[in-house]
Design a protein around this motif. Structure first.
Motif, PDB file in Angstrom:
ATOM      1  N   ALA A 141      42.707  38.126  33.580  1.00  0.00           N
ATOM      2  CA  ALA A 141      41.540  37.940  33.984  1.00  0.00           C
ATOM      3  C   ALA A 141      41.154  39.000  34.871  1.00  0.00           C
ATOM      4  CB  ALA A 141      41.318  36.441  34.987  1.00  0.00           C
ATOM      5  N   PHE A 142      41.670  39.589  35.624  1.00  0.00           N
ATOM      6  CA  PHE A 142      40.299  40.897  36.150  1.00  0.00           C
ATOM      7  C   PHE A 142      41.003  42.033  35.305  1.00  0.00           C
ATOM      8  CE2 PHE A 142      41.729  37.203  39.375  1.00  0.00           C
ATOM      9  CZ  PHE A 142      40.733  37.519  39.938  1.00  0.00           C
ATOM     10  N   LEU A 143      42.651  42.408  35.214  1.00  0.00           N
ATOM     11  CA  LEU A 143      42.077  43.703  33.914  1.00  0.00           C
ATOM     12  C   LEU A 143      41.186  43.817  32.939  1.00  0.00           C
ATOM     13  CD1 LEU A 143      46.165  42.937  32.703  1.00  0.00           C
ATOM     14  CD2 LEU A 143      45.065  44.408  34.348  1.00  0.00           C
ATOM     15  N   ALA A 144      40.313  42.733  32.608  1.00  0.00           N
ATOM     16  CA  ALA A 144      39.378  42.091  31.605  1.00  0.00           C
ATOM     17  C   ALA A 144      38.308  42.742  32.571  1.00  0.00           C
ATOM     18  CB  ALA A 144      38.725  41.489  31.031  1.00  0.00           C
ATOM     19  N   ALA A 145      38.133  43.897  33.591  1.00  0.00           N
ATOM     20  CA  ALA A 145      36.426  44.112  34.608  1.00  0.00           C
ATOM     21  C   ALA A 145      37.181  45.887  33.790  1.00  0.00           C
ATOM     22  CB  ALA A 145      37.529  44.461  35.977  1.00  0.00           C
ATOM     23  N   LYS A 146      38.167  45.852  33.376  1.00  0.00           N
ATOM     24  CA  LYS A 146      38.336  47.458  33.394  1.00  0.00           C
ATOM     25  C   LYS A 146      37.119  47.861  31.950  1.00  0.00           C
ATOM     26  CE  LYS A 146      43.610  48.387  33.176  1.00  0.00           C
ATOM     27  NZ  LYS A 146      44.719  48.804  33.340  1.00  0.00           N
ATOM     28  N   THR A 147      37.322  46.583  30.823  1.00  0.00           N
ATOM     29  CA  THR A 147      36.116  46.972  29.827  1.00  0.00           C
ATOM     30  C   THR A 147      35.083  46.634  29.989  1.00  0.00           C
ATOM     31  OG1 THR A 147      37.642  45.784  28.909  1.00  0.00           O
ATOM     32  CG2 THR A 147      37.973  47.374  28.463  1.00  0.00           C
ATOM     33  N   ALA A 148      34.572  45.043  30.850  1.00  0.00           N
ATOM     34  CA  ALA A 148      33.408  44.269  31.040  1.00  0.00           C
ATOM     35  C   ALA A 148      33.575  44.158  32.385  1.00  0.00           C
ATOM     36  CB  ALA A 148      34.095  43.434  30.554  1.00  0.00           C
ATOM     37  N   LEU A 149      33.557  44.826  33.482  1.00  0.00           N
ATOM     38  CA  LEU A 149      32.909  45.250  34.527  1.00  0.00           C
ATOM     39  C   LEU A 149      32.423  44.472  35.008  1.00  0.00           C
ATOM     40  CD1 LEU A 149      34.251  45.737  37.460  1.00  0.00           C
ATOM     41  CD2 LEU A 149      32.803  47.488  37.949  1.00  0.00           C
ATOM     42  N   GLY A 150      31.174  43.683  34.998  1.00  0.00           N
ATOM     43  CA  GLY A 150      30.260  43.517  35.574  1.00  0.00           C
ATOM     44  C   GLY A 150      30.768  41.851  34.769  1.00  0.00           C
ATOM     45  N   LEU A 151      30.245  41.742  33.999  1.00  0.00           N
ATOM     46  CA  LEU A 151      30.378  40.431  33.144  1.00  0.00           C
ATOM     47  C   LEU A 151      31.523  39.707  34.096  1.00  0.00           C
ATOM     48  CD1 LEU A 151      30.460  38.237  31.510  1.00  0.00           C
ATOM     49  CD2 LEU A 151      32.270  38.704  30.115  1.00  0.00           C
ATOM     50  N   VAL A 152      33.416  39.848  34.551  1.00  0.00           N
ATOM     51  CA  VAL A 152      33.974  39.342  35.150  1.00  0.00           C
ATOM     52  C   VAL A 152      33.721  39.377  36.001  1.00  0.00           C
ATOM     53  CG1 VAL A 152      35.947  40.034  35.811  1.00  0.00           C
ATOM     54  CG2 VAL A 152      35.995  40.615  33.933  1.00  0.00           C
ATOM     55  N   THR A 315      35.394  32.677  17.519  1.00  0.00           N
ATOM     56  CA  THR A 315      35.987  34.058  17.882  1.00  0.00           C
ATOM     57  C   THR A 315      34.243  35.232  17.999  1.00  0.00           C
ATOM     58  OG1 THR A 315      35.794  34.498  15.604  1.00  0.00           O
ATOM     59  CG2 THR A 315      37.606  34.556  16.281  1.00  0.00           C
ATOM     60  N   ALA A 316      33.505  34.326  18.139  1.00  0.00           N
ATOM     61  CA  ALA A 316      31.832  34.994  18.629  1.00  0.00           C
ATOM     62  C   ALA A 316      32.469  35.649  20.198  1.00  0.00           C
ATOM     63  CB  ALA A 316      30.700  33.925  18.147  1.00  0.00           C
ATOM     64  N   PHE A 317      33.119  34.781  20.945  1.00  0.00           N
ATOM     65  CA  PHE A 317      33.509  35.062  22.331  1.00  0.00           C
ATOM     66  C   PHE A 317      34.146  36.409  22.366  1.00  0.00           C
ATOM     67  CE2 PHE A 317      32.621  30.507  22.500  1.00  0.00           C
ATOM     68  CZ  PHE A 317      31.139  30.397  22.864  1.00  0.00           C
ATOM     69  N   PRO A 318      33.557  37.552  22.953  1.00  0.00           N
ATOM     70  CA  PRO A 318      33.648  38.674  23.985  1.00  0.00           C
ATOM     71  C   PRO A 318      35.307  37.852  24.585  1.00  0.00           C
ATOM     72  CG  PRO A 318      31.610  38.110  24.546  1.00  0.00           C
ATOM     73  CD  PRO A 318      32.093  37.303  24.845  1.00  0.00           C
ATOM     74  N   LYS A 319      36.836  39.364  23.987  1.00  0.00           N
ATOM     75  CA  LYS A 319      37.219  39.085  24.563  1.00  0.00           C
ATOM     76  C   LYS A 319      38.497  39.408  26.328  1.00  0.00           C
ATOM     77  CE  LYS A 319      39.309  43.352  23.888  1.00  0.00           C
ATOM     78  NZ  LYS A 319      38.141  44.484  23.493  1.00  0.00           N
ATOM     79  N   GLU A 320      37.068  39.436  26.576  1.00  0.00           N
ATOM     80  CA  GLU A 320      37.010  39.396  28.308  1.00  0.00           C
ATOM     81  C   GLU A 320      36.472  37.952  28.577  1.00  0.00           C
ATOM     82  OE1 GLU A 320      36.126  43.760  26.697  1.00  0.00           O
ATOM     83  OE2 GLU A 320      35.349  42.100  25.956  1.00  0.00           O
ATOM     84  N   LEU A 321      35.229  37.797  28.254  1.00  0.00           N
ATOM     85  CA  LEU A 321      34.945  36.454  28.405  1.00  0.00           C
ATOM     86  C   LEU A 321      36.718  35.714  28.308  1.00  0.00           C
ATOM     87  CD1 LEU A 321      31.704  34.857  27.467  1.00  0.00           C
ATOM     88  CD2 LEU A 321      34.123  33.463  27.491  1.00  0.00           C
ATOM     89  N   VAL A 322      37.202  34.861  27.091  1.00  0.00           N
ATOM     90  CA  VAL A 322      37.591  34.597  26.939  1.00  0.00           C
ATOM     91  C   VAL A 322      39.085  34.736  28.400  1.00  0.00           C
ATOM     92  CG1 VAL A 322      40.006  33.530  25.779  1.00  0.00           C
ATOM     93  CG2 VAL A 322      37.966  34.295  24.364  1.00  0.00           C
ATOM     94  N   ALA A 323      39.121  36.306  28.376  1.00  0.00           N
ATOM     95  CA  ALA A 323      40.835  36.503  29.829  1.00  0.00           C
ATOM     96  C   ALA A 323      40.331  35.788  30.302  1.00  0.00           C
ATOM     97  CB  ALA A 323      40.362  37.338  29.172  1.00  0.00           C
ATOM     98  N   ALA A 324      38.986  35.784  30.897  1.00  0.00           N
ATOM     99  CA  ALA A 324      38.060  35.268  32.678  1.00  0.00           C
ATOM    100  C   ALA A 324      38.078  34.485  32.856  1.00  0.00           C
ATOM    101  CB  ALA A 324      36.761  36.742  32.776  1.00  0.00           C
TER     102      ALA A 324
END
Length: 394
Positions: A141-152, A315-324
């Motif tokens: 969930a927090f590693l996703a911030a590497k590619t989607a900081l604003g979203l996380v 699968t339309a949702f970004p992978k960072e959203l799913v992880a977070a």
């Protein structure tokens, strides 16, 4: 009618998040497993039909009957094994192996031996196992911030505020804010969504000793060790110790056996998605959390019926959203698991070893870290508590 009375928005959201996490995190591995046996697009669609129907019905019906959150999923490590070992085998031999593995799982439930083994595992070890399985999702969930900081960051802030102001709706509000954020930024891949019904395709099973040894045995072992073992740990950590585990195992075995010719390679108890639907985020009242599991099951049935459509939607949702959203939804369960695991000083080090080995993701002989975590913790406990004491020399 009682189901609709007990159903709440957080419970339905928990069911949806469970499907979102369970499906999107491993559907690509299932596709690879099918392709390893030479599956055509219509056969892959049939696999989605069989798996969706199997998971959905085996989740929703027992949950309604027992008023407890029963969670069944496909075997992700099993799919990974099949993707590697499937080369050289046809779809008929694969189906035969699926059925043999299903018979073995049914036998494990019918005889009750697996539940008896689980009854011997201390609560601290089982809680550490569950925490280790789930902690990777917390990290992701927090590693996703590497590619989607604003979203996380947005999801974290909304979650924390929700936990403070509207605890029951923290996860639904977090998911909604993430969807709105990604929608405004054009990051939702709606182009992959199209209406299509899945059509089941029957494959005649072919039984051979080569496929039994190379496919059925590894599939059974990894499903029991890497899926059903932490699945039972999740059930007991959530306080549903009265759930009939052996009967549940038998149900997954029978469901797999019936649907194997259509592509259901292995159904098993869930750990990760179970933690989502069995936690306080699903419902404050443990007796009403079954509605989250039923919601999850019904969505899985929709996946089976509208295979390609729902696959595209999820699968339309970004992978960072799913992880977070997975990591945030599991924070409470991870914390409770660690608290229980480390509470008793006598079991603290064995539990910590179980947690760390499980979290490491190490796989030996094709068997995942969940099994080896329990083995390591049990050995540590044995050495600490049962090693003979040395007598002092005069």
């Amino acid at each position: 009618m009682r189901f609709f009375k007990d159903l709440s928005l957080p419970a339905f959201t928990a069911g949806f998040v469970a499907v979102l996490v369970g499906f999107t995190s491993s559907v690509a591995i299932v596709f690879q497993a099918a392709l390893a046996f030479g599956a055509t697009p219509d056969i892959i669609s049939s696999w989605m039909w069989a798996l969706g129907l199997g998971m959905g019905l085996a989740t929703a019906i027992p949950s309604l009957l027992w008023r407890m959150p029963v969670m069944v999923a496909w075997s992700t490590p099993g799919a990974a094994v099949l993707a590697v070992a499937g080369a050289g085998y046809g779809m008929g031999e694969a189906v035969g192996a699926f059925m043999l593995s299903a018979l073995a799982i049914w036998l494990a439930g019918a005889t009750g031996w697996f539940e008896r083994v689980m009854n011997r595992i201390p609560v601290a070890i089982a809680s550490a196992l569950l925490a280790g399985v789930l902690a990777r999702f917390g990290l992701d969930a927090f590693l996703a911030a590497k590619t989607a900081l604003g979203l996380v960051l947005l999801m974290l802030v909304v979650y924390l505020l929700g936990r403070r102001l509207l605890p029951r709706y923290a996860v639904p509000l977090t998911l909604l804010s993430a969807i709105v954020y990604c929608g405004l930024r054009g990051e939702l891949a709606w182009s992959s969504v199209h209406l299509a019904l899945a059509v089941p395709r029957f494959t005649m099973p072919v039984f051979s000793w080569q496929a039994a040894i190379s496919l059925a045995v590894p599939l059974f072992v990894v499903t029991m060790a890497s899926q059903n073992l932490p699945g039972v740990a999740a059930i007991r950590a959530a306080g549903y110790g009265r759930m009939p585990v052996s009967r549940l195992l038998s149900i997954t075995g029978i469901a797999t056996l019936v649907l194997a010719p259509f592509g259901a390679f292995a159904l098993n108890l869930s750990a990760i998605t179970a933690a989502i639907c069995m936690g306080r985020e699903a419902h404050e009242d443990p007796d009403k959390r079954y509605t989250a599991a039923v919601s999850c099951g019904l969505i899985y049935v929709l996946i089976g019926i509208f295979g390609a459509t729902v696959t595209g939607l999820l699968t339309a949702f970004p992978k960072e959203l799913v992880a977070a959203i997975a990591g945030l939804a599991l924070l409470g369960t991870i914390g409770n698991g660690l608290a229980t695991a480390l509470a008793d000083e006598r079991h603290r080090e064995p539990a910590l070893i179980t947690f760390l080995v499980t979290l490491s993701g190490v796989a030996i002989a094709g068997v995942g870290s969940a099994f080896w975590g329990v083995v390591a913790g049990a050995l540590a406990l044995f050495v600490q508590q049962y090693a003979p004491s040395r007598k002092s020399q005069a």
